[in-house]
Design a protein around this motif. Structure first.
Motif, PDB file in Angstrom:
ATOM      1  N   HIS A   1      -1.606   7.296   5.287  1.00 54.61           N
ATOM      2  CA  HIS A   1       0.160   7.182   4.733  1.00 54.61           C
ATOM      3  C   HIS A   1       0.380   5.429   4.583  1.00 54.61           C
ATOM      4  CE1 HIS A   1      -0.698  11.030   6.151  1.00 54.61           C
ATOM      5  NE2 HIS A   1       0.330  11.738   5.785  1.00 54.61           N
TER       6      HIS A   1
ATOM      7  N   ASN B   1       4.229  13.819   2.395  1.00 53.81           N
ATOM      8  CA  ASN B   1       4.285  13.883   4.072  1.00 53.81           C
ATOM      9  C   ASN B   1       5.415  12.343   4.265  1.00 53.81           C
ATOM     10  OD1 ASN B   1       2.551  15.473   4.895  1.00 53.81           O
ATOM     11  ND2 ASN B   1       0.948  14.614   4.568  1.00 53.81           N
TER      12      ASN B   1
ATOM     13  N   LEU C   1       4.140  11.055  13.433  1.00 53.60           N
ATOM     14  CA  LEU C   1       4.036  10.778  11.661  1.00 53.60           C
ATOM     15  C   LEU C   1       5.939   9.644  11.615  1.00 53.60           C
ATOM     16  CD1 LEU C   1       3.128   8.610   9.126  1.00 53.60           C
ATOM     17  CD2 LEU C   1       3.720  11.799   8.222  1.00 53.60           C
ATOM     18  N   VAL C   2       6.889  10.173  11.385  1.00 54.36           N
ATOM     19  CA  VAL C   2       8.284  10.280  11.230  1.00 54.36           C
ATOM     20  C   VAL C   2       8.459   8.740  12.277  1.00 54.36           C
ATOM     21  CG1 VAL C   2      10.825  10.705  11.995  1.00 54.36           C
ATOM     22  CG2 VAL C   2       9.523  12.110  10.867  1.00 54.36           C
TER      23      VAL C   2
ATOM     24  N   ASN D   1       9.267  13.834   2.723  1.00 58.19           N
ATOM     25  CA  ASN D   1       9.651  14.318   4.020  1.00 58.19           C
ATOM     26  C   ASN D   1      10.099  13.850   5.383  1.00 58.19           C
ATOM     27  OD1 ASN D   1       9.269  16.641   2.667  1.00 58.19           O
ATOM     28  ND2 ASN D   1       7.207  17.509   3.619  1.00 58.19           N
ATOM     29  N   ALA D   2       9.043  12.318   5.844  1.00 58.10           N
ATOM     30  CA  ALA D   2       9.904  11.926   6.562  1.00 58.10           C
ATOM     31  C   ALA D   2      11.135  11.105   6.585  1.00 58.10           C
ATOM     32  CB  ALA D   2       8.585  10.948   7.430  1.00 58.10           C
TER      33      ALA D   2
ATOM     34  N   HIS E   1       1.729  14.595  14.496  1.00 63.04           N
ATOM     35  CA  HIS E   1       2.590  16.010  13.481  1.00 63.04           C
ATOM     36  C   HIS E   1       3.490  15.335  12.763  1.00 63.04           C
ATOM     37  CE1 HIS E   1       5.547  15.733  16.922  1.00 63.04           C
ATOM     38  NE2 HIS E   1       3.930  16.161  17.534  1.00 63.04           N
ATOM     39  N   LEU E   2       4.696  16.114  12.145  1.00 70.50           N
ATOM     40  CA  LEU E   2       5.445  15.762  11.419  1.00 70.50           C
ATOM     41  C   LEU E   2       6.303  14.707  12.442  1.00 70.50           C
ATOM     42  CD1 LEU E   2       7.153  14.519   8.450  1.00 70.50           C
ATOM     43  CD2 LEU E   2       8.205  17.025   9.439  1.00 70.50           C
TER      44      LEU E   2
ATOM     45  N   VAL F   1      -0.093  16.678  10.869  1.00 65.35           N
ATOM     46  CA  VAL F   1      -0.315  16.215   9.381  1.00 65.35           C
ATOM     47  C   VAL F   1      -1.518  16.629   8.580  1.00 65.35           C
ATOM     48  CG1 VAL F   1       0.041  13.749   8.472  1.00 65.35           C
ATOM     49  CG2 VAL F   1       1.738  14.935  10.014  1.00 65.35           C
TER      50      VAL F   1
END
Ligand SMILES: [Zn+2]
Length: 292
Positions: free
Chosen positions: A68, A246, A24-25, A249-250, A20-21, A238
């Protein structure tokens, strides 16, 4: 001339569901920090807790990372292939007299945030339920690159901790410590929810003679109720079909101020901008970031 140590970083998810975000961050931050230092970036799948795992999520995570542009420099390491190494380290710790057998149930310990020492002097037999590490009176002091100086008097803030569980599975703390050393990790960039674990990991490094990497603990994304974004709190996976958005956003979450419009560029362009402009000091030095 001093030889500069090669930077080696990693992202080490448990295969308990899709990214999820928030995850990913963490992946992106560890990747960018490695790239900004011309370092190596690795992925390790922490699959040693089958009851918590979701079949198929390891390959799903790797696929999402790939979508990504986050491709590791070496083959992915699976902790399930490392059981022998964990057993060897347990044998070493046992030989050094650091372990004892613990038969306390979760129920018995429910009012004790720190282990009360009940079984501290119990000899290890072949049928031991769980193995615990007897900690001494030292303090673990760590200068976290984001969260600042940490000082953990280990016996009072952590206490004797489990390194092999009642169900014979290896504790997260043990496996992470061994594999960070095995993979030669020089800097760990990960979420603040693991900050407290670091005391146990550094303690194990000291007992086993492993080097201590640098640590940078990122703020964790929480929802409006203050709960960490996770599968349990209903964080959405994600979407691999819109990696540019994405990543943008991250980068915003990471305080990197990506320029408007860069989310329209390709993944490669976004990552290269982010690498060139990566600045750890732009991260909020707080344990949490609230997502609205
Ligand atoms: Zn016990």
């Amino acid at each position: 001339m001093p030889i500069e140590q090669e930077y080696r970083g990693r992202f080490a998810p448990s295969p308990t569901g899709p990214l999820h975000l928030g995850s990913l961050v963490a992946a992106l931050a560890s990747y960018l920090d490695a790239r900004a230092h011309r370092g190596c970036w690795l992925v390790r799948i922490e699959d040693i807790d089958p009851p918590r795992e979701l079949p198929g999520s390891a390959s799903q995570i790797i696929q999402t990372l790939q979508a990504h542009g986050l491709v590791p420099d070496e083959p992915v390491l699976y902790q399930s292939s490392r059981i022998k190494a964990y057993q060897t380290c347990i044998a070493t710790l046992r030989q050094q007299g650091h372990l004892f057998a613990c038969s306390c149930s979760r129920h018995q310990l429910r009012h004790h945030p720190v282990y009360p020492g009940t079984c501290r002097n119990t000899a290890i037999t072949d049928s031991e339920p769980a193995l615990r590490l007897r900690v001494d009176e030292r303090s673990i002091i760590l200068d976290d690159l984001i969260q600042g100086r940490q000082n953990w008097p280990i016996s009072t803030c952590v206490g004797d901790f489990v390194i092999r569980r009642r169900d014979k599975l290896f504790a997260y703390q043990l496996a992470v410590t061994i594999d960070d050393a095995f993979q030669g990790i020089t800097r760990v960039v990960r979420g603040c929810d693991l900050l407290d674990s670091t005391a146990r990991q550094v303690y194990l490094q000291q007992l086993l003679g492993f080097p201590t990497p640098d640590y940078a603990h990122l703020p964790v994304l929480v929802n409006a109720q203050g709960r960490k974004l996770s599968k349990q709190t209903g964080a959405t996976p994600v979407d691999d079909a819109r990696p540019e958005q994405n990543l943008w956003n991250a980068l915003c979450v990471l305080g990197q101020n990506p320029p408007n419009g860069i989310h329209l560029a390709g993944v490669v362009e976004i990552l290269s901008w982010a690498r060139d402009n990566w600045n750890l000091s732009h991260l909020p030095a707080s344990p949490e970031i609230t997502m609205h």
